[in-house]
Write a protein that holds these residues in place. Structure first.
Motif, mmCIF file in Angstrom:
data_model
loop_
_atom_site.group_PDB
_atom_site.id
_atom_site.type_symbol
_atom_site.label_atom_id
_atom_site.label_comp_id
_atom_site.label_asym_id
_atom_site.label_seq_id
_atom_site.Cartn_x
_atom_site.Cartn_y
_atom_site.Cartn_z
ATOM 1 N N GLY A 128 1.006 -1.112 -0.052
ATOM 2 C CA GLY A 128 -0.024 0.041 -0.156
ATOM 3 C C GLY A 128 1.057 1.194 -0.017
ATOM 4 O O GLY A 128 0.036 2.179 -0.512
ATOM 5 N N LYS A 129 1.788 0.657 0.388
ATOM 6 C CA LYS A 129 2.851 2.204 0.627
ATOM 7 C C LYS A 129 3.740 2.841 -0.331
ATOM 8 O O LYS A 129 3.621 4.112 -1.213
ATOM 9 C CB LYS A 129 4.040 1.786 1.770
ATOM 10 C CG LYS A 129 5.050 3.255 2.145
ATOM 11 C CD LYS A 129 6.609 2.559 2.988
ATOM 12 C CE LYS A 129 7.097 4.050 3.009
ATOM 13 N NZ LYS A 129 8.027 4.426 1.791
ATOM 14 N N GLU A 130 4.069 1.530 -1.113
ATOM 15 C CA GLU A 130 4.403 2.178 -2.763
ATOM 16 C C GLU A 130 3.596 2.570 -3.581
ATOM 17 O O GLU A 130 3.714 2.847 -4.204
ATOM 18 C CB GLU A 130 5.118 0.333 -2.936
ATOM 19 C CG GLU A 130 6.129 0.180 -2.307
ATOM 20 C CD GLU A 130 6.612 -1.419 -2.605
ATOM 21 O OE1 GLU A 130 6.199 -1.813 -3.700
ATOM 22 O OE2 GLU A 130 8.124 -1.559 -2.214
ATOM 23 N N PHE A 131 2.516 1.553 -3.447
ATOM 24 C CA PHE A 131 1.429 1.923 -4.040
ATOM 25 C C PHE A 131 0.747 3.547 -4.651
ATOM 26 O O PHE A 131 0.485 4.400 -5.148
ATOM 27 C CB PHE A 131 -0.037 1.281 -4.374
ATOM 28 C CG PHE A 131 -1.150 1.653 -5.053
ATOM 29 C CD1 PHE A 131 -1.716 1.293 -6.435
ATOM 30 C CD2 PHE A 131 -2.488 2.646 -4.736
ATOM 31 C CE1 PHE A 131 -2.503 1.596 -7.034
ATOM 32 C CE2 PHE A 131 -3.241 3.098 -5.051
ATOM 33 C CZ PHE A 131 -3.098 2.225 -6.935
ATOM 34 N N THR A 132 0.681 4.012 -2.921
ATOM 35 C CA THR A 132 0.334 5.589 -2.308
ATOM 36 C C THR A 132 1.730 5.941 -2.635
ATOM 37 O O THR A 132 0.748 7.751 -3.647
ATOM 38 C CB THR A 132 0.426 5.421 -0.794
ATOM 39 O OG1 THR A 132 -0.462 4.429 -0.584
ATOM 40 C CG2 THR A 132 0.006 6.708 -0.628
ATOM 41 N N GLU A 133 2.896 5.968 -2.635
ATOM 42 C CA GLU A 133 4.128 7.346 -2.921
ATOM 43 C C GLU A 133 3.831 7.251 -4.443
ATOM 44 O O GLU A 133 4.447 8.084 -5.360
ATOM 45 C CB GLU A 133 4.855 6.486 -3.115
ATOM 46 C CG GLU A 133 5.509 6.647 -1.530
ATOM 47 C CD GLU A 133 7.041 5.551 -1.333
ATOM 48 O OE1 GLU A 133 7.318 6.235 0.213
ATOM 49 O OE2 GLU A 133 6.737 4.950 -1.782
ATOM 50 N N LEU A 134 3.856 5.914 -5.471
ATOM 51 C CA LEU A 134 3.814 5.860 -6.953
ATOM 52 C C LEU A 134 2.243 6.850 -7.646
ATOM 53 O O LEU A 134 2.194 7.346 -8.945
ATOM 54 C CB LEU A 134 3.579 4.797 -7.474
ATOM 55 C CG LEU A 134 3.322 4.350 -8.905
ATOM 56 C CD1 LEU A 134 4.827 4.975 -9.790
ATOM 57 C CD2 LEU A 134 3.311 2.423 -9.628
ATOM 58 N N ALA A 136 0.731 9.246 -6.421
ATOM 59 C CA ALA A 136 1.324 10.557 -5.317
ATOM 60 C C ALA A 136 1.790 11.157 -6.464
ATOM 61 O O ALA A 136 2.077 12.047 -6.864
ATOM 62 C CB ALA A 136 1.885 10.377 -4.168
ATOM 63 N N THR A 137 2.767 10.599 -6.885
ATOM 64 C CA THR A 137 4.653 10.938 -7.696
ATOM 65 C C THR A 137 3.311 11.149 -9.184
ATOM 66 O O THR A 137 4.273 12.012 -10.110
ATOM 67 C CB THR A 137 5.491 10.209 -8.421
ATOM 68 O OG1 THR A 137 6.090 9.836 -6.723
ATOM 69 C CG2 THR A 137 6.578 10.846 -8.764
ATOM 70 N N THR A 138 2.841 10.388 -9.603
ATOM 71 C CA THR A 138 1.894 10.248 -10.992
ATOM 72 C C THR A 138 0.494 11.188 -10.691
ATOM 73 O O THR A 138 1.180 12.378 -12.217
ATOM 74 C CB THR A 138 1.202 9.122 -11.385
ATOM 75 O OG1 THR A 138 2.310 8.072 -11.351
ATOM 76 C CG2 THR A 138 1.331 8.742 -13.069
ATOM 77 N N VAL A 139 0.503 11.658 -10.311
ATOM 78 C CA VAL A 139 -0.005 13.175 -9.925
ATOM 79 C C VAL A 139 0.221 14.032 -10.273
ATOM 80 O O VAL A 139 -0.325 15.088 -11.365
ATOM 81 C CB VAL A 139 -1.453 12.769 -9.128
ATOM 82 C CG1 VAL A 139 -1.798 14.043 -8.315
ATOM 83 C CG2 VAL A 139 -2.366 11.500 -8.759
ATOM 84 N N ALA A 161 5.217 12.030 -0.362
ATOM 85 C CA ALA A 161 5.635 11.522 -2.052
ATOM 86 C C ALA A 161 5.595 13.136 -2.835
ATOM 87 O O ALA A 161 6.311 13.306 -3.768
ATOM 88 C CB ALA A 161 4.575 11.056 -2.200
ATOM 89 N N ALA A 162 4.094 14.190 -2.924
ATOM 90 C CA ALA A 162 4.126 14.627 -3.924
ATOM 91 C C ALA A 162 5.016 16.012 -3.394
ATOM 92 O O ALA A 162 5.015 16.228 -4.631
ATOM 93 C CB ALA A 162 2.454 14.797 -3.326
ATOM 94 N N LEU A 163 5.501 16.293 -2.581
ATOM 95 C CA LEU A 163 5.867 17.100 -1.707
ATOM 96 C C LEU A 163 7.485 16.989 -2.374
ATOM 97 O O LEU A 163 8.481 17.513 -2.765
ATOM 98 C CB LEU A 163 6.237 17.497 -0.581
ATOM 99 C CG LEU A 163 4.580 18.483 0.147
ATOM 100 C CD1 LEU A 163 5.067 18.632 1.599
ATOM 101 C CD2 LEU A 163 4.613 20.011 -0.615
ATOM 102 N N LEU A 164 7.593 15.649 -2.561
ATOM 103 C CA LEU A 164 9.031 15.317 -2.578
ATOM 104 C C LEU A 164 8.850 14.975 -4.613
ATOM 105 O O LEU A 164 10.609 15.304 -4.859
ATOM 106 C CB LEU A 164 9.329 14.010 -2.046
ATOM 107 C CG LEU A 164 10.924 13.461 -2.924
ATOM 108 C CD1 LEU A 164 12.388 14.348 -1.944
ATOM 109 C CD2 LEU A 164 10.707 11.872 -1.894
ATOM 110 N N ALA A 165 8.119 15.532 -5.392
ATOM 111 C CA ALA A 165 8.480 15.544 -6.106
ATOM 112 C C ALA A 165 8.040 16.512 -6.827
ATOM 113 O O ALA A 165 7.937 17.320 -7.824
ATOM 114 C CB ALA A 165 6.839 14.436 -7.327
ATOM 115 N N LYS A 166 8.007 17.630 -6.092
ATOM 116 C CA LYS A 166 8.155 18.955 -6.310
ATOM 117 C C LYS A 166 6.833 19.227 -6.824
ATOM 118 O O LYS A 166 5.983 20.518 -7.495
ATOM 119 C CB LYS A 166 9.032 19.750 -7.521
ATOM 120 C CG LYS A 166 10.793 18.255 -7.094
ATOM 121 C CD LYS A 166 11.356 19.994 -5.653
ATOM 122 C CE LYS A 166 12.194 19.763 -6.153
ATOM 123 N NZ LYS A 166 13.198 19.434 -4.280
#
Length: 378
Positions: A128-134, A136-139, A161-166
């Motif tokens: 679930g963690k990996e799915f969530t990070e993926l 968020a980054t995709t979004v 994850a979203a903030l890390l992806a700028k």
């Protein structure tokens, strides 16, 4: 009874009063400051006791001004349903259930961005963690703002994850706004216009289960779509997702795989759109098109996918050559630069099709091949 012992109007009470205001010659709340209690009683058809209550609440205006100034000094702004800065999506989707007052910290213009919500349980497994990070980054990569609830678990994972992806994030809180804004990293993200904190509750309010559940609708109503990473069949995520399905605020996309929580399976049966880890990978640059296609696909009766993804048949011959000896999920994910969850899904699909077997150390080709060479998917 002192003026400070009078309770403020509840949302339901205010909604009733505001309807009377609109139908009267007073029209707007500011009219209370320009007219007398006698006029209130006449125009609104309320009794003397109700007029006294309004008067006592209005007498707190001096204290209210001081509190507004204090909040502003620490970076918290206020908007109401009567102001142009109030989110139109709340008025449109929540209607009478939209909060009368909103507190926020950060760039209020972020509310105008296209947004996708990511929600899920506080306790989430590695998949679930990996799915969530993926997700968020995709979004973020697709130009959307991430909306979540600021809680432990999926909410925090998605926001970080979203903030890390700028990317930009709207964190919709049910409590502790004033405490949250004092955290150094939070303030830095706010000052960089990457993070907006939003709450319909007093900035000093402490956590309460019912407000956390009530807050869920405030998350969904800001988003064009919602991804559910992990859900039990009880609790806030479950309640919010069901409410979204009932009111159809936006499409609900639910993580689906071999071992998702039972809440995920139940939400798919209720009408949630099943989505696999690999599908999110494939939609990394065309998320809108992908979601529109998924919306037109009828969910199967079974919540377990028959195949992991049609990309499997293409990549498997390459992965199979690597399994000349025991390999763990971690081995495969590192060797082929895959997410661990994606590697695990493909390995389990191969086991189901009798292409490989499980071993005490991981996975291995059923019939060993002679020799091997460095191989890659790319």
């Amino acid at each position: 009874m002192s003026n400070f012992s009078v309770k403020p109007y509840t949302l339901k009470q205010w909604e009733s009063l505001s309807k009377k205001l609109l139908m009267s010659n007073l029209k707007r709340p500011k009219a209370f400051l320009e007219t007398t209690p006698i006029e209130w009683m006449t125009e609104l058809q309320i009794n003397n006791e109700e007029a006294e209550r309004i008067g006592k609440l209005l007498s707190r205006s001096g204290q209210l001004a001081i509190e507004i100034e204090r909040l502003s000094s620490i970076g918290i702004w206020i908007t109401t349903r009567a102001e142009s800065t109030y989110p139109n999506r709340y008025k449109k989707l929540l209607r009478t259930n939209s909060p009368v007052v909103l507190y926020g910290a950060g760039d209020i213009n972020i509310l105008e961005n296209r947004a996708i919500a990511i929600v899920g349980s506080r306790d989430v497994d590695q998949s679930g963690k990996e799915f969530t990070e993926l997700v968020a980054t995709t979004v973020v990569n697709n130009g959307y703002t991430v909306v979540s609830g600021g809680s432990r678990g999926v909410d925090s994972i998605a926001e970080n994850a979203a903030l890390l992806a700028k990317g930009k994030v709207i964190s919709v809180l049910s409590d502790s706004l004033e405490t949250t804004i004092r955290k150094k990293e939070t303030r830095n993200q706010i000052l960089n216009s990457n993070l907006l904190l939003l709450s319909a509750y007093n900035p000093i309010a402490r956590f309460k289960g019912y407000t956390a559940i009530e807050r869920n609708k405030h998350i969904y109503a800001l988003a064009d779509y919602t991804f559910v990473s992990s859900s039990d069949k009880k609790g806030g995520t479950w309640a919010g997702a069901n409410e979204n399905l009932n009111f159809a605020w936006n499409p609900l996309l639910v993580r689906n795989s071999i071992d998702v929580p039972e809440g995920n399976e139940a939400l798919i049966k209720l009408g949630g759109i099943p989505i696999l880890f690999d599908e999110v990978v494939g939609a990394s640059r065309n998320l809108d098109e992908f979601i529109e296609l998924k919306k037109n696909i009828v969910s199967p009766i079974s919540t377990k996918p028959a195949t992991v993804y049609n990309l499997f048949d293409t990549v498997w011959p390459v992965i199979e050559k690597y399994l000349h000896e025991d390999r763990s999920v971690n081995d495969v994910s590192i060797y082929f630069a895959l997410y661990p969850e994606q590697a695990r899904l493909w390995l389990e699909e191969a086991v189901k099709n009798n292409r490989i077997k499980r071993t005490t150390k991981g996975y291995k080709k059923t019939t060993p091949i002679q020799g091997h060479e460095q191989i890659t998917l790319f």
